[in-house]
Design an enzyme around this catalytic site. Structure first.
Site, mmCIF file in Angstrom:
data_model
loop_
_atom_site.group_PDB
_atom_site.id
_atom_site.type_symbol
_atom_site.label_atom_id
_atom_site.label_comp_id
_atom_site.label_asym_id
_atom_site.label_seq_id
_atom_site.Cartn_x
_atom_site.Cartn_y
_atom_site.Cartn_z
ATOM 1 C CG PHE B 121 -2.351 -0.230 0.971
ATOM 2 C CD1 PHE B 121 -2.773 -1.325 0.254
ATOM 3 C CD2 PHE B 121 -3.313 0.660 1.455
ATOM 4 C CE1 PHE B 121 -4.127 -1.537 0.013
ATOM 5 C CE2 PHE B 121 -4.668 0.456 1.220
ATOM 6 C CZ PHE B 121 -5.078 -0.633 0.501
ATOM 7 C CD GLN B 243 -6.411 9.748 3.127
ATOM 8 O OE1 GLN B 243 -7.066 8.735 3.377
ATOM 9 N NE2 GLN B 243 -5.131 9.858 3.397
ATOM 10 C CG HIS B 245 -8.970 7.193 -1.815
ATOM 11 N ND1 HIS B 245 -8.593 6.715 -3.045
ATOM 12 C CD2 HIS B 245 -8.659 6.218 -0.926
ATOM 13 C CE1 HIS B 245 -8.069 5.505 -2.890
ATOM 14 N NE2 HIS B 245 -8.097 5.182 -1.612
ATOM 15 C CG LEU B 255 -12.462 3.465 -1.957
ATOM 16 C CD1 LEU B 255 -11.488 4.614 -2.049
ATOM 17 C CD2 LEU B 255 -12.489 2.914 -0.539
ATOM 18 C CD GLU B 258 -2.959 3.759 -0.850
ATOM 19 O OE1 GLU B 258 -3.595 4.799 -0.631
ATOM 20 O OE2 GLU B 258 -2.033 3.372 -0.126
ATOM 21 N NE ARG B 289 -5.261 6.067 0.779
ATOM 22 C CZ ARG B 289 -6.150 5.368 1.467
ATOM 23 N NH1 ARG B 289 -6.927 5.961 2.353
ATOM 24 N NH2 ARG B 289 -6.277 4.079 1.273
ATOM 25 C CG HIS B 356 -11.249 7.983 1.521
ATOM 26 N ND1 HIS B 356 -12.261 7.105 1.250
ATOM 27 C CD2 HIS B 356 -10.245 7.240 2.051
ATOM 28 C CE1 HIS B 356 -11.892 5.868 1.601
ATOM 29 N NE2 HIS B 356 -10.681 5.936 2.107
ATOM 30 N NE ARG B 401 -7.583 6.844 6.875
ATOM 31 C CZ ARG B 401 -7.738 5.912 5.911
ATOM 32 N NH1 ARG B 401 -6.933 4.872 5.840
ATOM 33 N NH2 ARG B 401 -8.692 6.045 5.018
#
Lengths: 234, 590
Positions: B121, B243, B245, B255, B258, B289, B356, B401
């Site tokens: 990730f 955040q 995304h 969504l 990732e 991100r 997100h 995050r």
């Protein structure tokens, strides 16, 4: 303009349910049924339905759409409109609380009956319990259930015996634990299902398979449980 | 007592998502009378939508993996305003919390050795950033949130937790000492209003992505816990940190994990160029991100966006092959076909940065105790009040995050809150009972709404609010724009407070709930706006055109928004590790 016909019932106001007709301008777009409901609710705030994720994973917005159970958020109009008409009713077979919202108590009670949790009384290791990819693959097509109730409320056997027949959703989950290499309660689980109603009221009608929005196959899982019950009896 | 029924519990958890159910499980196992108030049936909570996985150093993919490396990545990812003590606790305790979930039956994907499958990730490294990309995100295909949430619900059924399903918490009840002694809540099905009294009240109410017009968040993510907290006069922390995304499906907002890039997918612009190579030469598509989202917006602004309006970019997956996509990313195939009308096996997915996650929230310590700041700038525990999960700011995410850390946050701190409350209950909690006036105070907003006779529609006002936030407080921010946005929110407030409630019936009245949710959205939006304008620097997800640099001298700190005075204060970041010396702030590159 699209003709939209929606089941309406508010127990505080209505003596009985009725179908209300709306005219809806789709602007030529193939939007989802949930988008139609959301838009109509801005015009008539008394229209009531459940919704949450709007992407087909939370299972809130199961309803009967032009005669077929499905999730409003992932059903496009192109799949639901017949002769320029969209008909939306609550999922059949369970009590209606208001409009498209049903009382799912019996559905959840059947889920709870199958002990939907891992049982393994051996001491847990310091890391995870090992499971091969092949063993894990047996859970595919089972664990993805979102408890939307589209299947069980499409099942005539469940309509007749919602208190005694576990129904396709609950049985799919029963098999999810029977099939899990980490679960050790196979005998106990089978004993709990071994009566004339819990499993054997399934007559293989397969409405459940036809409507499952996640493409799961409860009938197949029920077949596996039947075989396990028959084998354990001999 | 006020003219409503009282229900009493040892502990009440507001919110039936991952953190709430993890906290509830801990308390139910200990035998304390525990209830979960949740506005949707628990498995409909937004945790269900988490896809790619839960990041944790369980040393499956790499037997030599270390939780300290995960800690380093998380601190760097936070742009150094994550509390290091909390991050250390999360990364160190994580493996235990993951193995517990596995023992409860969570159907993780597996490696050939039979261990939990881990995928790469963004922002992950080995050896404190020096050992290349790590694969540390534990996955159940691309349905990890669903698997986790259902497993937790099942665990709670096994332990006989009381669920108040489809109940909506309206406001906090405070006693004469300003301690929290429960909430006023509505049973949505019957419309009954109840005082739910508790020795410990845990807010696990999730995020508030619905303040933005374009969000990956479910309809239900309306910041109810944050709204209640602010109305009760308690502060929130780092609420300007939102955040975006990188990969929300263009148009629909849903969504795309990732994990797609973790499995080898990458972003391309209209020229087919893999542009992340220019912005993050090492990590490329697996940079933080915030970095990827900004790079995408720059591509679009500079005319290299895709589609007829050039307003998105593409996520390319087809080179991974149908077999891999079916095995690793089956849910993404389904979502893309449904919402983008694109089959990733053959063609790229149109994506755009989409709101997100709320990094900010109710400030807490590692035990989940909610905090306020006293006149001398010292942390002060709010008696009876706890928070965990996205609603809390403990703070493990700081200004940005890392993917896979939200699920870890909610199980680790849901568990920690439960354990701490269990200990407190064992030692004895004595809080003064609420007076009739205290309960009345918590009902005043609801009473006003129920009496409303004119006013505007909640749905119209909600769209206006979301448009303001989208236009003035998005990926890139600027002072004069934000001041304009703040003014617009000020104008919106009286209209939201006077929102119409035409449907007064008691049976499953979702109009009433939506009007209450709108009021919560406004509280979150206003706190976000005022704090974003005040933080005169760029850090993590907060990127300002007029203050492009990180300013450690003035802003290496948490922001704290005090709702009564609508004032922004500062709070120190924790730089105390138990196991080693702290990580000093570095320039953040990927």
């Amino acid at each position: 303009m699209l003709n939209v016909s929606i089941y309406r019932y508010n127990p505080e106001v209505d003596a009985e349910p009725y179908m209300q007709d709306f005219q809806f301008d789709t602007q030529g777009k193939d939007i989802m049924v949930l988008d139609v409901l959301e838009k109509l609710k801005t015009e008539d705030p008394t229209l009531v339905f459940r919704r949450s994720c709007r992407e087909g994973v939370c299972g809130s917005d199961g309803m009967n759409i032009s005669g077929k159970n499905g999730l409003a958020c992932v059903t496009p109009l192109s799949e639901a409109v017949v002769k320029n008409k969209l008909v939306i009713r609550p999922l059949p077979g369970l009590p209606v609380i208001r409009d498209l919202v049903i009382d799912m108590g019996q559905f959840y009670a059947q889920y709870e009956k199958i002990q939907p949790y891992m049982i393994n009384n051996s001491p847990a290791p310091a890391i995870e319990r090992l499971q091969s990819p092949e063993e894990r693959a047996k859970l595919d097509g089972l664990y993805e259930c979102i408890l939307c109730a589209c299947c069980s409320t499409a099942c005539p056997s469940f309509w007749w015996n919602p208190d005694k027949f576990i129904g396709p959703s609950g049985l799919l989950q029963a098999y999810r634990f029977l099939a899990d290499s980490r679960d050790t309660a196979t005998e106990e689980r089978l004993a709990n299902l071994d009566d004339p109603f819990s499993v054997f009221r399934c007559h293989g009608i397969m409405n459940c398979v036809q409507v499952c929005p996640k493409g799961l196959n409860p009938t197949k899982a029920i077949g596996h449980i039947r075989n396990m019950l028959i084998n354990s009896a001999t | 007592m006020a003219n409503i029924r009282t229900m009493s519990f040892d502990a009440v958890i507001v919110g039936g998502g991952g953190s709430g159910m993890r906290a509830a499980l801990q308390l139910a196992q200990s035998g304390y009378k525990t209830a979960v108030i949740t506005k949707v049936f628990p498995t409909r909570s937004h945790t269900v939508s988490a896809q790619g996985g839960i990041t944790c150093a369980i040393a499956s993919d790499d037997p030599n993996d270390q939780w300290q490396w995960h800690m380093y990545d998380t601190i760097k990812g936070s742009d150094y305003i994550g509390d290091q003590e909390a991050i250390e606790y999360m990364c160190q305790t994580g493996p235990e919390a993951i193995f517990e979930l596995e023992h409860m039956g969570l159907p993780f994907s597996r490696t050939e050795e039979g261990r939990i499958y881990q995928r790469p990730f963004g922002g992950q490294s080995k050896d404190f950033g020096k050992g290349g990309q790590a694969a540390r995100t534990c996955a159940a295909a691309d349905r990890t949130g669903h698997a986790l949430l259902h497993t937790l619900y099942q665990g709670n059924l096994k332990n006989e937790t009381t669920f108040l399903n489809e109940w909506f918490a309206v406001d906090i009840v405070k006693n004469a000492d300003n301690a929290v002694v429960g909430v006023v809540a509505i049973n949505i099905e019957t419309g009954e209003t109840v005082y739910v009294k508790s020795k410990a009240t845990v807010f696990a109410t999730g995020g508030a992505g619905r303040i933005y017009a374009s969000t990956t968040n479910a309809h239900i993510c309306t910041g109810d816990g944050i709204g209640m907290t602010l109305r009760a006069g308690f502060p929130v922390q780092d609420i300007e940190m939102w955040q975006f995304h990188p990969t929300g499906i263009h148009g629909a907002g849903t969504l795309v994990t990732e994990g797609c890039r973790g499995e080898g997918g990458y972003l391309i612009n209209k020229d087919g160029e893999r542009f992340m190579e220019r912005y993050a030469p090492n990590a490329k598509d697996l940079a933080g991100r915030d970095v990827v989202a900004r790079s995408m917006v720059l591509e679009i602004l500079e005319g290299r966006g895709c589609g007829p309006d050039g307003d998105h970019v593409y996520l390319k997956l087809d080179h991974l092959g149908e077999e891999t996509l079916n095995a690793k990313l089956p849910g993404i195939l389904e979502l893309s076909r449904t919402f983008a009308h694109a089959d990733p096996v053959k063609e790229p997915i149109p994506v755009v940065p989409t709101c997100h996650y709320m990094m900010g929230g109710i400030p807490t310590n590692v035990d989940g105790q909610a905090l306020t700041i006293d006149g001398d700038g010292n942390d002060q525990v709010i008696e009876g009040f706890y928070a965990c999960g996205e609603a809390a700011c403990v703070s493990v995410h700081g200004a940005n995050r890392l993917g896979g850390n939200s699920l870890l946050d909610l199980v680790v701190f849901g568990r920690a809150s439960g354990m701490f409350i269990e200990k407190q209950l064992r030692e004895g909690i004595n809080l003064k009972d609420a007076s009739e006036a205290d309960i009345e105070a918590a009902m005043s907003g609801l009473n006003r709404l129920n009496a409303s006779s004119d006013g505007e529609k909640a749905s119209d006002l909600r769209v206006e609010l979301q448009t303001i936030m989208q236009n003035y407080f998005g990926v890139f921010r600027r002072g004069d724009f934000m001041q304009e946005g703040i003014k617009k929110l000020e104008e919106l407030r009286p209209r939201v407070e006077n929102v119409a409630l035409d449907d007064k019936s008691n049976a499953f009245n979702t109009s009433r709930i939506e009007a209450l949710e709108l009021q919560n959205l406004l509280e979150v939006a206003e706190a976000t706006a005022i704090t974003a304008e005040a933080r005169t620097e760029s850090r993590g997800a907060h990127a300002r055109d007029d203050f492009k640099e990180r300013d450690d001298e003035n802003w290496l700190c948490h922001s704290v928004f005090f709702p009564v005075e609508k004032r922004v204060g500062k709070r120190g970041v924790n730089f105390t590790l138990k196991t080693r010396e702290a990580f000093e702030p570095q320039i953040r590159t990927y």
